[in-house]
Design a protein around this motif. Structure first.
Motif, PDB file in Angstrom:
ATOM      1  N   GLU A  42       0.717  -1.143   0.091  1.00 36.36           N
ATOM      2  CA  GLU A  42      -0.048   0.003   0.036  1.00 36.36           C
ATOM      3  C   GLU A  42       0.787   1.034   0.091  1.00 36.36           C
ATOM      4  O   GLU A  42       0.600   2.112  -0.567  1.00 36.36           O
ATOM      5  CB  GLU A  42      -0.878  -0.282   1.299  1.00 36.36           C
ATOM      6  CG  GLU A  42      -1.792   1.158   1.200  1.00 36.36           C
ATOM      7  CD  GLU A  42      -2.795   1.085   2.446  1.00 36.36           C
ATOM      8  OE1 GLU A  42      -3.536   2.005   2.554  1.00 36.36           O
ATOM      9  OE2 GLU A  42      -2.671   0.107   3.220  1.00 36.36           O
ATOM     10  N   LYS A 129      -6.634   1.249  -8.281  1.00 41.07           N
ATOM     11  CA  LYS A 129      -6.750   0.658  -6.792  1.00 41.07           C
ATOM     12  C   LYS A 129      -6.507   1.556  -5.842  1.00 41.07           C
ATOM     13  O   LYS A 129      -7.335   1.511  -4.780  1.00 41.07           O
ATOM     14  CB  LYS A 129      -5.590  -0.308  -6.965  1.00 41.07           C
ATOM     15  CG  LYS A 129      -5.079  -0.927  -5.658  1.00 41.07           C
ATOM     16  CD  LYS A 129      -6.153  -2.209  -5.594  1.00 41.07           C
ATOM     17  CE  LYS A 129      -5.397  -3.062  -4.304  1.00 41.07           C
ATOM     18  NZ  LYS A 129      -6.594  -3.013  -3.300  1.00 41.07           N
ATOM     19  N   ASP A 133      -9.379   2.112  -3.043  1.00 43.68           N
ATOM     20  CA  ASP A 133      -9.099   1.882  -1.681  1.00 43.68           C
ATOM     21  C   ASP A 133      -9.554   3.065  -0.778  1.00 43.68           C
ATOM     22  O   ASP A 133      -9.984   2.916   0.291  1.00 43.68           O
ATOM     23  CB  ASP A 133      -7.739   1.492  -1.434  1.00 43.68           C
ATOM     24  CG  ASP A 133      -7.186   0.109  -1.920  1.00 43.68           C
ATOM     25  OD1 ASP A 133      -8.174  -0.553  -2.399  1.00 43.68           O
ATOM     26  OD2 ASP A 133      -6.253  -0.284  -2.031  1.00 43.68           O
ATOM     27  N   MET A 136     -13.057   3.193  -0.271  1.00 41.96           N
ATOM     28  CA  MET A 136     -13.671   2.343   0.841  1.00 41.96           C
ATOM     29  C   MET A 136     -13.057   2.849   2.334  1.00 41.96           C
ATOM     30  O   MET A 136     -13.734   2.533   3.009  1.00 41.96           O
ATOM     31  CB  MET A 136     -12.781   1.024   0.725  1.00 41.96           C
ATOM     32  CG  MET A 136     -13.425   0.094  -0.629  1.00 41.96           C
ATOM     33  SD  MET A 136     -15.269  -0.249  -0.336  1.00 41.96           S
ATOM     34  CE  MET A 136     -15.970   0.741  -1.255  1.00 41.96           C
ATOM     35  N   LYS A 152     -11.693  -3.878   2.140  1.00 42.53           N
ATOM     36  CA  LYS A 152     -11.740  -3.133   0.926  1.00 42.53           C
ATOM     37  C   LYS A 152     -13.052  -3.402   0.261  1.00 42.53           C
ATOM     38  O   LYS A 152     -13.278  -3.258  -0.912  1.00 42.53           O
ATOM     39  CB  LYS A 152     -10.685  -3.078   0.115  1.00 42.53           C
ATOM     40  CG  LYS A 152      -9.453  -2.731   0.777  1.00 42.53           C
ATOM     41  CD  LYS A 152      -9.362  -1.257   1.122  1.00 42.53           C
ATOM     42  CE  LYS A 152      -7.921  -0.529   1.549  1.00 42.53           C
ATOM     43  NZ  LYS A 152      -7.605  -0.774   2.936  1.00 42.53           N
TER      44      LYS A 152
END
Length: 187
Positions: A42, A129, A133, A136, A152
């Motif tokens: 991440e 992505k 993310d 979320m 997620k």
């Protein structure tokens, strides 16, 4: 030659939009660590996201949970990809898409595992992505009992237990997906 890379994030989760990223890399852009976003930590994704958004032309397209329920996840993914490319608002020569299908775009080529082999698709993968993310994480702030920031939106044990306990969130959960549909039907 202007090449647009496209990839999506969020086909499998039970909640939220499917998000597509579209990127055009400048000719002098060289990041050897570009790869499929799922293969990066991440922290690394966020670093690359900032480099890409600072130095490249990019955009995001989405299809909502409601659209996914109306037209199915595959068609919603194609719609999100098409929206991402169209919102770049540039005349391009070619579109390279990760996967085995192309959205309704001119001069489009689908490349299986393209996010591993084509840096422009890898960059799009990272944009999609990180964007999803972050969505979320925001949804988790509104509904912390579901644990969206951690899983997620995927159908983890924690998420499925939260669905059982709290029910599905109208406008957020994908009711056409079986685990959500089962909970909805119990209502």
């Amino acid at each position: 030659m202007i090449i647009v890379g496209v990839d999506e994030a969020g086909r499998g989760p039970l909640v939220g939009s499917v998000v597509a990223g579209a990127v055009i890399l400048p000719t002098d852009f060289n990041l050897p660590e570009l790869t499929d976003s799922k293969k990066l930590s991440e922290k690394k994704r966020n670093i690359l996201y900032h480099l890409i958004t600072d130095q490249c032309q990019w955009s995001v397209g989405e299809a909502s949970a409601q659209e996914i329920d109306e037209i199915n996840i595959l068609q919603a993914t194609m719609l999100a990809m098409q929206r991402a490319v169209e919102s770049l608002n540039v005349k391009y020569d070619q579109v390279l898409v990760d996967g085995n299908r192309c959205p309704d775009l001119c001069n489009c080529t689908a490349i299986v595992k393209g996010d591993l082999t084509e840096p422009v698709i890898s960059a799009a993968s990272i944009i999609a992505k990180v964007t999803r993310d972050r969505q979320m994480i925001e949804l988790d702030k509104k509904y912390p009992q579901y644990g969206f920031a951690k899983h997620k939106g995927y159908g983890t044990k924690v998420h499925l237990e939260a669905l059982q306990q709290y029910g599905a969130i109208e406008g957020e959960h994908r009711f056409s997906f079986a685990p959500v549909n089962r909970v909805q039907m119990r209502g």
